[in-house]
Write a protein that holds these residues in place. Sequence first.
Motif, PDB file in Angstrom:
ATOM      1  N   GLY A  37      -3.882  -0.343   4.278  1.00 51.50           N
ATOM      2  CA  GLY A  37      -4.064   0.984   3.945  1.00 51.50           C
ATOM      3  C   GLY A  37      -4.841   1.791   4.676  1.00 51.50           C
ATOM      4  O   GLY A  37      -4.718   2.932   5.295  1.00 51.50           O
ATOM      5  N   ALA A  64      -6.594   7.568  -2.086  1.00 54.42           N
ATOM      6  CA  ALA A  64      -5.669   6.701  -2.221  1.00 54.42           C
ATOM      7  C   ALA A  64      -6.227   5.374  -1.841  1.00 54.42           C
ATOM      8  O   ALA A  64      -5.935   4.073  -2.571  1.00 54.42           O
ATOM      9  N   GLN A 119      -4.013  14.217  -4.963  1.00 55.18           N
ATOM     10  CA  GLN A 119      -4.867  13.447  -4.411  1.00 55.18           C
ATOM     11  C   GLN A 119      -4.629  13.312  -3.111  1.00 55.18           C
ATOM     12  O   GLN A 119      -3.655  13.221  -2.352  1.00 55.18           O
ATOM     13  N   VAL A 126       0.442   3.678  -3.765  1.00 51.56           N
ATOM     14  CA  VAL A 126      -0.212   5.013  -3.892  1.00 51.56           C
ATOM     15  C   VAL A 126       0.694   5.889  -3.376  1.00 51.56           C
ATOM     16  O   VAL A 126       0.055   7.126  -3.438  1.00 51.56           O
ATOM     17  N   ASP A 127       1.857   5.844  -3.251  1.00 48.32           N
ATOM     18  CA  ASP A 127       2.876   7.041  -2.791  1.00 48.32           C
ATOM     19  C   ASP A 127       2.179   7.528  -1.468  1.00 48.32           C
ATOM     20  O   ASP A 127       1.890   8.937  -1.812  1.00 48.32           O
ATOM     21  N   PHE A 128       2.091   6.842  -0.788  1.00 49.98           N
ATOM     22  CA  PHE A 128       1.362   7.307   0.621  1.00 49.98           C
ATOM     23  C   PHE A 128       1.990   8.714   1.296  1.00 49.98           C
ATOM     24  O   PHE A 128       1.272   9.600   1.658  1.00 49.98           O
ATOM     25  N   PRO A 188      -2.301  11.682  -9.473  1.00 59.10           N
ATOM     26  CA  PRO A 188      -2.199  11.171  -8.170  1.00 59.10           C
ATOM     27  C   PRO A 188      -1.181  12.093  -7.331  1.00 59.10           C
ATOM     28  O   PRO A 188      -1.273  11.954  -5.967  1.00 59.10           O
ATOM     29  N   SER A 216      -8.613   3.533  -4.478  1.00 54.20           N
ATOM     30  CA  SER A 216      -7.619   3.233  -5.668  1.00 54.20           C
ATOM     31  C   SER A 216      -7.407   1.945  -5.554  1.00 54.20           C
ATOM     32  O   SER A 216      -7.178   1.235  -6.658  1.00 54.20           O
ATOM     33  N   LEU A 217      -7.388   1.228  -4.520  1.00 55.35           N
ATOM     34  CA  LEU A 217      -6.871  -0.090  -4.103  1.00 55.35           C
ATOM     35  C   LEU A 217      -8.377  -0.896  -4.532  1.00 55.35           C
ATOM     36  O   LEU A 217      -8.026  -2.433  -4.725  1.00 55.35           O
ATOM     37  N   PHE A 247       0.689  -1.245   0.097  1.00 47.36           N
ATOM     38  CA  PHE A 247      -0.019  -0.053  -0.062  1.00 47.36           C
ATOM     39  C   PHE A 247       0.987   1.109   0.026  1.00 47.36           C
ATOM     40  O   PHE A 247       0.563   2.193  -0.540  1.00 47.36           O
ATOM     41  N   LYS A 255       0.284  11.683  -0.605  1.00 49.91           N
ATOM     42  CA  LYS A 255      -1.173  11.481  -0.329  1.00 49.91           C
ATOM     43  C   LYS A 255      -1.372  11.992   1.182  1.00 49.91           C
ATOM     44  O   LYS A 255      -2.291  12.998   1.476  1.00 49.91           O
TER      45      LYS A 255
END
Length: 293
Positions: free
Chosen positions: A264, A246, A241, A82-84, A238, A249-250, A78, A87
């Motif tokens: 996530g 995020a 967002q 999503v490049d947490f 992305p 998106s999973l 995760f 985000k």
Amino acid sequence: MTSTTLTAAAPVVGQPKDRHHRGVLRWFVLAGAAIVAVLMLAPFILMVINAFKDPAQYSSGGPLTLPTSLYTDGLVKFWNAVDFPVKLWNSIWTSGAVAVLGTALSLLTAYAIGIGRVRGRMWIVMAFLLANMLPQEVLLYPLYTMAQQVGLNNSGWSIVIIFTVIQSAFGTYLLASVLGTFPPALLEAAALDGANSWTILWKVVFPIVRPTLSVLMIFFFIWTWNEFFIPLVMLTTPGSQTVPIALASLQGDRMLDVPTLNAGALVSLVPTLIFFLIFQRTLTRGVTAGAVK
């Protein structure tokens, strides 16, 4: 001597009972509160269990089985997918800006309505109340069109501006009701001392309503953090967002990695949990500030 001792040891008529002997009703209340607490924590417990569960074990055992091993690949997947960090930063700065700007705008407008005694005060307050009842779907198309016209589409500032206005509608309605009952003697005393409207606002009104403003700021931050529909439409790339997008998106059309989704959700919950724990005392003081004069 004996009679004196017996008299001193005798119970006093009308003495209140100890709190442990007030009846069985309090134990039923405590039991009910414990059951409600367990029911509220059940989704969180299931999320933690399934976040560290292997996908094969989830498929075979379902969501209620305990993990046989500590599975952390879902968290890593995760975080990278999503490049947490990006985000997370987008959610923090947009929610923080809305909390500050929305609270300030609510204070200024409520001060003009509640203390300024503008004409048609009741109708204005009713308009703010009705604005809170409008569904976001009604506002979406005109908001998106205006954001495109001013060049703020796919920008976090569009989220800040939109939700500052939306949240301040509720804040204005609440604060206008509070300031409408503000003691006139304080305002008259400040005016006799030569204070203008701005001085009265920051030196007299603001210190008194500061606990209420703290509660509004906390609510505005959490509400904006959890917003999904308008950010989903406004933020298309992305890099702009937020965390709820995020998580969405999973979810694929045909496949769903439940352990990764739970991981996530767990990671996304941690910042808001930390924020709540930090400001818990402020929230408690703000809620109970008006209970004691």
